[in-house]
Design an enzyme around this catalytic site. Sequence first.
Site, PDB file in Angstrom:
ATOM      1  N   CYS A 159       0.848  -1.191   0.000  1.00  0.00           N
ATOM      2  CA  CYS A 159       0.000   0.000   0.000  1.00  0.00           C
ATOM      3  C   CYS A 159       0.882   1.238   0.000  1.00  0.00           C
ATOM      4  CB  CYS A 159      -0.925   0.001   1.213  1.00  0.00           C
ATOM      5  SG  CYS A 159      -2.032   1.436   1.270  1.00  0.00           S
ATOM      6  N   HIS A 203      -8.733  -3.512  -3.413  1.00  0.00           N
ATOM      7  CA  HIS A 203      -7.838  -2.749  -2.535  1.00  0.00           C
ATOM      8  C   HIS A 203      -8.228  -1.264  -2.544  1.00  0.00           C
ATOM      9  CE1 HIS A 203      -3.677  -2.003  -0.767  1.00  0.00           C
ATOM     10  NE2 HIS A 203      -4.064  -0.786  -1.126  1.00  0.00           N
ATOM     11  N   GLU A 204      -8.491  -0.706  -3.745  1.00  0.00           N
ATOM     12  CA  GLU A 204      -8.824   0.714  -3.828  1.00  0.00           C
ATOM     13  C   GLU A 204     -10.217   0.998  -3.282  1.00  0.00           C
ATOM     14  OE1 GLU A 204      -6.437   2.694  -4.330  1.00  0.00           O
ATOM     15  OE2 GLU A 204      -5.146   1.000  -4.840  1.00  0.00           O
ATOM     16  N   HIS A 206     -10.067   1.464   0.345  1.00  0.00           N
ATOM     17  CA  HIS A 206      -9.639   2.806   0.745  1.00  0.00           C
ATOM     18  C   HIS A 206     -10.827   3.762   0.808  1.00  0.00           C
ATOM     19  CE1 HIS A 206      -5.352   2.726   1.250  1.00  0.00           C
ATOM     20  NE2 HIS A 206      -5.137   2.147   0.077  1.00  0.00           N
TER      21      HIS A 206
END
Length: 380
Positions: free
Chosen positions: A303, A345-346, A349
């Site tokens: 990350c 993953h994004e 966020h």
Amino acid sequence: MYRATQRRKLYNATDAPVTRYLIRISVDRYPGNPERSNRLYREHPLTWEEINLQARCGNDPMRWKVQHDRDAFKEVWLLFENEYGRFPLYPGESTWIEYSYTVGDDKWGNWFQRAVRLPTKRLSVRLDFPAELDPVVWGMETTMTAEAFPFRTAISQDERDGRRVFSWSTENPPLHARYRLEWKFRARSEEKDAGPVTTTASETMRSLGVVQEGDPILRQVARPFDLPVEAEDARRVVAELHSAMERVANAHVFVKGMGIAAPQIGIDRAAAIVRFPTGEIITLLNPRVIEESDETDEKYEGCLSFFDVRGMVPRPLAIQVEHQDIDGQRRITIFERGDARLVAHEIDHLEGKLYTDRMRPGVKPIPVSEYRGTGQTWQY
């Protein structure tokens, strides 16, 4: 001091008189360090007195009306009127308008950007600097669908009377394209030494403007866009994401692909971009996972917000993601394997989560020095 002068030839292609024209004044002294820029403008906001905005339509002065007044961002309506009367731009007519404003170099930053928001026949830019500063200039173009890339044509340079002038132009630029010129004064020793000394991967990312673990914004749910109402806001955020991705990609090789979400550059909005190993880039606006496969696998992830370590993270091998286009249209896209991992993953966020939240109990990230997957593609 910088004195910026903009000249636009306007043509009224509508069936109604045009009585005003919206302009923007936006500054960023440290584009790679949003926290530092925000702190600067909070303490020393841009004022109308120092800007000294002046505008003309042909030979006629124009009045102006404030639309938005923020520390580093102004929006102003230039009015086709003055103390002597009104002079609307009627259907089928064209005219030149010119407006100028001043900003000190303590608030400006070494870059200038134009966004193409209306159909445009020609865009030209001229930068005029003292030759004694030994300036060097380069340019990048970004769009909603493509990675940032250098100008297609070279920037010309001319030197005379102690000035160094750089000129560039393009014909029929596409709508929503953004053209950004940046420069550096090689004769200024303080700017040569201005970059932070970095010793770790995370410090490098911090110096490139990536928010680091511990910042509260990484644990907040990002605010969705109201599309298409906030389309222009979304375009600005996506342009900043592309700029950040370009900076990061120049500092590290991402064989497995990469992504960056708006909270990672200090922007609390639901936008992210992902570049897959093939080089294809996808923009995700208001994304959410609506379905995922039962089949999972577990692989190491990194990350940008804590890049000194890598963690083993279980994720589904396929996900369905609902997201929106800039015009508000909703679509569903299926991602699989490594692409699914990057996208998930994004999206995490944007939901205030980090990959460490998904690691199995008892499993800890390892130092990047112990990671053996650098430079290798995903293996399935």
